[in-house]
Enzyme design. Structure first.
Site, PDB file in Angstrom:
ATOM      1  N   CYS A  64      53.559  27.765  34.597  1.00 21.61           N
ATOM      2  CA  CYS A  64      53.601  28.330  35.949  1.00 21.61           C
ATOM      3  C   CYS A  64      52.201  28.358  36.537  1.00 21.61           C
ATOM      4  O   CYS A  64      51.245  28.752  35.868  1.00 21.61           O
ATOM      5  CB  CYS A  64      54.150  29.763  35.866  1.00 21.61           C
ATOM      6  SG  CYS A  64      53.851  30.781  37.312  1.00 21.61           S
ATOM      7  N   SER A 139      38.162  43.706  35.812  1.00 20.21           N
ATOM      8  CA  SER A 139      36.828  43.387  35.265  1.00 20.21           C
ATOM      9  C   SER A 139      35.908  44.569  35.547  1.00 20.21           C
ATOM     10  O   SER A 139      36.198  45.391  36.430  1.00 20.21           O
ATOM     11  CB  SER A 139      36.292  42.134  35.968  1.00 20.21           C
ATOM     12  OG  SER A 139      34.917  41.982  35.778  1.00 20.21           O
ATOM     13  N   TYR A 152      34.237  36.948  43.475  1.00 16.12           N
ATOM     14  CA  TYR A 152      34.903  37.406  42.236  1.00 16.12           C
ATOM     15  C   TYR A 152      34.934  38.932  42.215  1.00 16.12           C
ATOM     16  O   TYR A 152      35.964  39.553  41.909  1.00 16.12           O
ATOM     17  CB  TYR A 152      34.135  36.855  41.021  1.00 16.12           C
ATOM     18  CG  TYR A 152      34.716  37.230  39.669  1.00 16.12           C
ATOM     19  CD1 TYR A 152      35.820  36.549  39.148  1.00 16.12           C
ATOM     20  CD2 TYR A 152      34.151  38.252  38.908  1.00 16.12           C
ATOM     21  CE1 TYR A 152      36.340  36.883  37.896  1.00 16.12           C
ATOM     22  CE2 TYR A 152      34.671  38.592  37.659  1.00 16.12           C
ATOM     23  CZ  TYR A 152      35.771  37.905  37.163  1.00 16.12           C
ATOM     24  OH  TYR A 152      36.279  38.245  35.923  1.00 16.12           O
ATOM     25  N   VAL A 187      33.119  38.564  28.427  1.00 18.25           N
ATOM     26  CA  VAL A 187      33.888  38.327  27.207  1.00 18.25           C
ATOM     27  C   VAL A 187      33.751  36.837  26.860  1.00 18.25           C
ATOM     28  O   VAL A 187      33.764  35.983  27.754  1.00 18.25           O
ATOM     29  CB  VAL A 187      35.382  38.685  27.419  1.00 18.25           C
ATOM     30  CG1 VAL A 187      36.172  38.472  26.139  1.00 18.25           C
ATOM     31  CG2 VAL A 187      35.531  40.117  27.916  1.00 18.25           C
TER      32      VAL A 187
HETATM   33  N1  LIG Z   1      35.695  36.320  30.198  1.00 20.53           N
HETATM   34  C1  LIG Z   1      35.144  37.335  30.836  1.00 20.53           C
HETATM   35  O1  LIG Z   1      33.929  37.558  30.752  1.00 20.53           O
HETATM   36  C2  LIG Z   1      36.008  38.289  31.616  1.00 20.53           C
HETATM   37  C3  LIG Z   1      35.509  39.560  31.869  1.00 20.53           C
HETATM   38  C4  LIG Z   1      36.286  40.462  32.601  1.00 20.53           C
HETATM   39  C5  LIG Z   1      37.526  40.081  33.056  1.00 20.53           C
HETATM   40  N2  LIG Z   1      37.967  38.823  32.805  1.00 20.53           N
HETATM   41  C6  LIG Z   1      39.286  38.477  33.332  1.00 20.53           C
HETATM   42  O2  LIG Z   1      40.156  38.213  32.272  1.00 20.53           O
HETATM   43  C7  LIG Z   1      41.204  37.361  32.717  1.00 20.53           C
HETATM   44  C8  LIG Z   1      41.380  36.248  31.704  1.00 20.53           C
HETATM   45  O3  LIG Z   1      40.207  35.454  31.700  1.00 20.53           O
HETATM   46  P1  LIG Z   1      39.583  34.836  30.364  1.00 20.53           P
HETATM   47  O4  LIG Z   1      38.197  35.283  30.264  1.00 20.53           O
HETATM   48  O5  LIG Z   1      40.489  35.023  29.242  1.00 20.53           O
HETATM   49  O6  LIG Z   1      39.500  33.293  30.803  1.00 20.53           O
HETATM   50  P2  LIG Z   1      40.250  32.019  30.251  1.00 20.53           P
HETATM   51  O7  LIG Z   1      39.822  30.916  31.139  1.00 20.53           O
HETATM   52  O8  LIG Z   1      40.042  31.860  28.784  1.00 20.53           O
HETATM   53  O9  LIG Z   1      41.800  32.357  30.470  1.00 20.53           O
HETATM   54  C9  LIG Z   1      42.398  32.347  31.725  1.00 20.53           C
HETATM   55  C10 LIG Z   1      43.765  31.708  31.613  1.00 20.53           C
HETATM   56  O10 LIG Z   1      44.360  31.751  32.910  1.00 20.53           O
HETATM   57  C11 LIG Z   1      44.960  30.498  33.140  1.00 20.53           C
HETATM   58  N3  LIG Z   1      45.061  30.255  34.574  1.00 20.53           N
HETATM   59  C12 LIG Z   1      44.051  29.947  35.433  1.00 20.53           C
HETATM   60  N4  LIG Z   1      44.548  29.706  36.650  1.00 20.53           N
HETATM   61  C13 LIG Z   1      45.894  29.852  36.570  1.00 20.53           C
HETATM   62  C14 LIG Z   1      46.950  29.726  37.491  1.00 20.53           C
HETATM   63  N5  LIG Z   1      46.727  29.354  38.765  1.00 20.53           N
HETATM   64  N6  LIG Z   1      48.202  29.969  37.059  1.00 20.53           N
HETATM   65  C15 LIG Z   1      48.456  30.318  35.770  1.00 20.53           C
HETATM   66  N7  LIG Z   1      47.485  30.421  34.847  1.00 20.53           N
HETATM   67  C16 LIG Z   1      46.216  30.202  35.240  1.00 20.53           C
HETATM   68  C17 LIG Z   1      44.067  29.492  32.443  1.00 20.53           C
HETATM   69  O11 LIG Z   1      44.705  28.240  32.207  1.00 20.53           O
HETATM   70  C18 LIG Z   1      43.686  30.244  31.188  1.00 20.53           C
HETATM   71  O12 LIG Z   1      44.583  29.968  30.125  1.00 20.53           O
HETATM   72  C19 LIG Z   1      40.798  36.906  34.111  1.00 20.53           C
HETATM   73  O13 LIG Z   1      41.508  37.647  35.075  1.00 20.53           O
HETATM   74  C20 LIG Z   1      39.325  37.223  34.173  1.00 20.53           C
HETATM   75  O14 LIG Z   1      38.864  37.439  35.477  1.00 20.53           O
HETATM   76  C21 LIG Z   1      37.260  37.934  32.085  1.00 20.53           C
HETATM   77  C1  LIG Z   2      28.428  36.922  34.445  1.00 16.65           C
HETATM   78  C2  LIG Z   2      29.877  37.069  34.583  1.00 16.65           C
HETATM   79  C3  LIG Z   2      30.550  37.313  33.342  1.00 16.65           C
HETATM   80  C4  LIG Z   2      31.777  37.788  33.165  1.00 16.65           C
HETATM   81  C5  LIG Z   2      32.775  38.101  34.159  1.00 16.65           C
HETATM   82  C6  LIG Z   2      33.097  39.540  34.201  1.00 16.65           C
HETATM   83  O1  LIG Z   2      34.407  39.668  34.678  1.00 16.65           O
HETATM   84  C7  LIG Z   2      32.164  40.198  35.141  1.00 16.65           C
HETATM   85  C8  LIG Z   2      31.450  41.246  34.819  1.00 16.65           C
HETATM   86  C9  LIG Z   2      30.620  41.876  35.819  1.00 16.65           C
HETATM   87  C10 LIG Z   2      29.768  42.848  35.565  1.00 16.65           C
HETATM   88  C11 LIG Z   2      29.479  43.284  34.250  1.00 16.65           C
HETATM   89  C12 LIG Z   2      28.656  44.275  34.047  1.00 16.65           C
HETATM   90  C13 LIG Z   2      28.377  44.716  32.692  1.00 16.65           C
HETATM   91  C14 LIG Z   2      27.534  45.680  32.483  1.00 16.65           C
HETATM   92  C15 LIG Z   2      27.277  46.220  31.113  1.00 16.65           C
HETATM   93  O2  LIG Z   2      26.481  45.399  30.370  1.00 16.65           O
HETATM   94  C16 LIG Z   2      26.596  47.561  31.183  1.00 16.65           C
HETATM   95  O3  LIG Z   2      25.443  47.495  31.936  1.00 16.65           O
HETATM   96  C17 LIG Z   2      27.535  48.550  31.798  1.00 16.65           C
HETATM   97  C18 LIG Z   2      27.297  49.848  31.199  1.00 16.65           C
HETATM   98  C19 LIG Z   2      28.200  50.769  31.197  1.00 16.65           C
HETATM   99  C20 LIG Z   2      29.525  50.633  31.790  1.00 16.65           C
HETATM  100  C21 LIG Z   2      30.590  51.188  30.893  1.00 16.65           C
HETATM  101  C22 LIG Z   2      31.426  52.206  31.583  1.00 16.65           C
HETATM  102  O4  LIG Z   2      31.126  52.715  32.643  1.00 16.65           O
HETATM  103  O5  LIG Z   2      32.454  52.536  31.037  1.00 16.65           O
END
Ligand SMILES: NC(=O)c1ccc[n+]([C@@H]2O[C@H](COP(=O)([O-])OP(=O)(O)OC[C@H]3O[C@@H](n4cnc5c(N)ncnc54)[C@H](O)[C@@H]3O)[C@@H](O)[C@H]2O)c1
Ligand SMILES: CC/C=C\C[C@H](O)/C=C/C=C\C=C\C=C\[C@@H](O)[C@@H](O)C/C=C\CCC(=O)O
Length: 273
Positions: A64, A139, A152, A187
């Site tokens: 999907c 996030s 984002y 992550v």
């Molecule tokens: N990796 C990070 O640092 C991080 C941090 C915070 C939040 N997130 C969030 O976690 C979620 C998962 O990301 P992830 O890090 O596991 O990345 P990832 O790329 O490993 O996984 C994302 C998955 O979503 C799927 N996807 C992308 N577009 C799609 C679409 N249009 N329809 C269906 N599936 C689709 C991809 O194929 C992939 O399998 C995301 O919402 C991301 O924003 C990631």
């Molecule tokens: C560079 C992008 C990578 C990943 C995508 C992710 O979704 C985005 C993250 C954006 C911001 C992340 C900030 C992280 C900060 C921490 O290292 C730290 O400084 C935060 C400290 C405390 C927060 C914990 C809490 O309040 O519970």
């Protein structure tokens, strides 16, 4: 504590990364999972692998593209009909690429909201459902400002705002649906690899964030399980960052005297360890 063992779960974007780790953690606790992904090869491969371990009746993959409203509704209904109903919906699919920002909003925000609406309509007790839990993978960028990826950040703030708005709905008690957002910092997944390969112009600032903070997807999944099992949390924002891999509530809930109606969400400050 919510018992995961008998729960029927729908997960978007489950073929890799955090979604995959969440599915594996759910299966290990006895849940049944239908997951979707736009990547059919990765999804089918994972389905085959997980069925060997957990049985064909507990894992289903369906391709999907979550930006296609009809496809998303079809796979959601497939999950309902396959399991005879759904108890948990996990809107996880997401991307990070500021160069295709409209697509990013369509995936990270519009599709997650659409997934919530499908789940809420199915689950709400006041309309004949059996209640349930909706967890959106947002996030840290849904809570803090992150100047290196403004769209984002906006896409994730929108999901957090939407989830908290429903969680604090005065009739949430009657609806019987609980809300939560998983809010990880960086992550170690494909999302970050792609970032490093494709957006070199932004690397210096990303480099700093990525090198200092990354956690494995399994940590995000364990924090997700904690959020799901905590049935006293509604509107919970669970962060996961290096040093707090087990998860940390930014918001949880203060419940009013009557239980669930008119809940006030409390900020829980970050205290460095
Ligand atoms: N990796 C990070 O640092 C991080 C941090 C915070 C939040 N997130 C969030 O976690 C979620 C998962 O990301 P992830 O890090 O596991 O990345 P990832 O790329 O490993 O996984 C994302 C998955 O979503 C799927 N996807 C992308 N577009 C799609 C679409 N249009 N329809 C269906 N599936 C689709 C991809 O194929 C992939 O399998 C995301 O919402 C991301 O924003 C990631
Ligand atoms: C560079 C992008 C990578 C990943 C995508 C992710 O979704 C985005 C993250 C954006 C911001 C992340 C900030 C992280 C900060 C921490 O290292 C730290 O400084 C935060 C400290 C405390 C927060 C914990 C809490 O309040 O519970």
């Amino acid at each position: 504590m919510l018992e995961i063992g008998d729960k029927r779960v729908f997960v978007t974007g489950g073929a890799s990364g955090i979604g995959r780790a969440i599915i594996e953690a759910l299966l290990a606790k006895g849940a049944k999972v239908l997951f979707c992904d736009v990547n059919a090869d990765a999804g089918k491969g994972l389905e085959t692998e997980l069925r060997k371990q957990y049985g064909a009746d507990r894992v289903i993959f369906a391709q999907c593209d979550v930006t296609n409203a009809q496809q998303l509704e079809d796979v959601f209904q497939k999950a309902v009909s396959s399991f005879g109903g759904l108890d948990v919906c996990v809107n996880n699919a997401g991307i990070l690429d500021e160069r295709i920002w409209e697509t990013m909003l369509a995936i990270n925000t519009t599709a997650q909201i659409r997934g919530c609406k499908l789940a809420l309509d199915h689950m709400r007790r006041d309309k004949g459902g059996r209640g349930g839990v909706i967890i959106n993978v947002a996030s840290m960028a849904g809570i803090v400002a992150a100047h290196y990826h403004p769209v984002y950040t906006a896409s994730k703030h929108a999901v957090v705002g939407f989830s908290l708005s429903w969680a604090t709905h005065p009739k949430m008690g009657e609806m019987g649906v609980r809300w939560g957002c998983l809010c990880p910092g960086p992550v170690d997944t494909k999302l970050i690899t792609v970032l490093e390969e494709g957006q070199a112009e932004n690397l210096p600032v990303y480099r700093h964030v990525l090198d200092t903070n990354k956690v494995p997807p399994e940590s995000a999944a364990q924090a997700f399980i904690r959020l799901l099992e905590d049935d006293e949390s509604n509107g919970g924002l669970m962060t996961v960052v290096a040093g707090r891999e087990q998860g940390h509530y930014r918001k949880r809930q203060l419940v009013d005297a009557d239980g669930v109606s008119n809940p006030r969400l409390a900020d829980i400050p970050w205290t460095p360890t």
